[in-house]
Design a protein around this motif. Structure first.
Motif, short mmCIF file in Angstrom:
data_model
loop_
_atom_site.label_atom_id
_atom_site.label_comp_id
_atom_site.label_asym_id
_atom_site.label_seq_id
_atom_site.Cartn_x
_atom_site.Cartn_y
_atom_site.Cartn_z
N UNK A 108 0.89 -1.12 0.01
CA UNK A 108 0.18 0.14 -0.14
C UNK A 108 0.72 1.16 -0.10
N UNK A 109 1.94 1.31 0.76
CA UNK A 109 2.97 2.32 0.83
C UNK A 109 3.58 2.80 -0.62
N UNK A 110 3.95 1.30 -1.32
CA UNK A 110 4.31 1.46 -2.80
C UNK A 110 3.27 2.33 -3.71
N UNK A 111 2.04 1.62 -3.42
CA UNK A 111 0.97 2.07 -4.35
C UNK A 111 0.82 3.52 -4.18
N UNK A 112 0.80 3.93 -2.85
CA UNK A 112 0.63 5.35 -2.38
C UNK A 112 1.70 6.22 -3.01
N UNK A 113 2.89 5.59 -2.94
CA UNK A 113 3.89 6.46 -3.43
C UNK A 113 3.62 6.75 -4.87
N UNK A 114 3.57 5.83 -5.84
CA UNK A 114 3.40 5.89 -7.09
C UNK A 114 2.14 6.97 -7.48
N UNK A 115 1.12 6.88 -6.76
CA UNK A 115 -0.17 7.81 -7.06
C UNK A 115 0.24 9.23 -6.74
N UNK A 116 1.16 9.24 -5.75
CA UNK A 116 1.65 10.55 -5.28
C UNK A 116 2.62 11.22 -6.28
N UNK A 117 3.53 10.53 -6.67
CA UNK A 117 4.65 10.92 -7.49
C UNK A 117 4.44 10.69 -9.03
N UNK A 118 3.35 10.20 -9.55
CA UNK A 118 3.33 9.78 -11.08
C UNK A 118 3.74 11.37 -11.77
N UNK A 119 3.23 12.30 -11.36
CA UNK A 119 3.45 13.46 -12.21
C UNK A 119 4.87 13.84 -12.38
N UNK A 120 5.40 13.78 -11.34
CA UNK A 120 7.08 13.91 -11.12
C UNK A 120 7.97 13.07 -12.24
N UNK A 121 7.30 11.73 -12.05
CA UNK A 121 7.86 10.74 -13.13
C UNK A 121 7.64 11.11 -14.47
N UNK A 122 6.48 11.50 -14.64
CA UNK A 122 6.17 11.85 -16.19
C UNK A 122 7.04 13.02 -16.49
N UNK A 123 7.25 14.16 -15.75
CA UNK A 123 8.03 15.23 -16.07
C UNK A 123 9.56 14.70 -16.30
N UNK A 124 9.83 13.92 -15.41
CA UNK A 124 11.34 13.14 -15.59
C UNK A 124 11.49 12.61 -16.85
N UNK A 125 10.52 11.85 -17.42
CA UNK A 125 10.47 11.12 -18.58
C UNK A 125 10.46 12.17 -19.88
N UNK A 126 10.05 13.17 -19.61
CA UNK A 126 9.65 14.02 -20.60
C UNK A 126 11.12 14.94 -20.93
N UNK A 127 11.59 15.26 -19.76
CA UNK A 127 12.90 15.71 -19.71
C UNK A 127 13.98 14.74 -20.53
N UNK A 128 13.99 13.56 -19.73
CA UNK A 128 15.05 12.80 -20.47
C UNK A 128 14.96 12.35 -21.86
N UNK A 129 13.71 12.38 -22.28
CA UNK A 129 13.20 12.00 -23.86
C UNK A 129 13.69 13.28 -24.52
N UNK A 130 13.52 14.67 -24.11
CA UNK A 130 13.91 15.67 -25.04
C UNK A 130 15.28 15.65 -24.87
N UNK A 131 16.02 15.45 -23.76
CA UNK A 131 17.70 15.25 -23.97
C UNK A 131 17.99 14.55 -24.77
N UNK A 132 17.46 13.03 -24.88
CA UNK A 132 17.84 12.06 -25.69
C UNK A 132 17.78 12.41 -27.20
N UNK A 133 16.69 13.14 -27.48
CA UNK A 133 16.58 13.47 -28.96
C UNK A 133 17.43 14.73 -29.32
N UNK A 134 17.98 15.36 -28.36
CA UNK A 134 18.90 16.53 -28.81
C UNK A 134 20.32 16.14 -29.16
#
Length: 134
Positions: A108-134
């Protein structure tokens, strides 16, 4: 040379468990409980017993085959109990054992963590993908 009992051999093995070794039973257990369907089933059952159809509705995307396999493996591992009540139709309920309840607190702690931090993970993925394309 003194003989050892089965309990003594298990205790000696327990001391020697190392989850980083592939052949270790604890590594295999971590592999089992890290499965996404296992996590979702355990979290879904934390509030109390549920029927198969309730679990299937609660856990979006799980196929009947995968739900059945997951429930059987959790029952085999002693994490949940299956209760059959003779009726027409037969009623089957699933609920966490004390072992499963202790696991549900962690998952439940892991599930709650995922629900709380999914936006941060999405942002990190977008940054990573943008840098990888450069």
């Amino acid at each position: 040379m003194p003989t050892t009992t089965a309990a003594q051999r298990r205790e000696q093995a327990r001391v020697a468990y190392d989850a980083f070794l592939r052949a270790c039973p604890t590594n295999q257990l971590l592999d089992r409980i890290s499965d996404k369907w296992v996590s979702l089933v355990v979290c879904a059952l934390a509030p109390g017993p549920m029927r198969y159809s309730e679990l299937a509705r609660k856990i979006a995307g799980v196929s009947p085959k995968m739900l059945t396999q997951t429930l059987r493996s959790l029952e085999r591992d002693g994490i949940l109990a299956r209760t059959v009540t003779p009726a027409v139709p037969v009623r089957v309920d699933y609920e966490l054992t004390p072992l499963g309840l202790s696991l549900s607190l962690l998952l439940a702690g892991v599930k709650d963590w995922a629900e709380t931090h999914i936006e941060e993970v999405h942002e990190a993925r977008e940054r990573y993908d943008a840098e990888a394309e450069s």
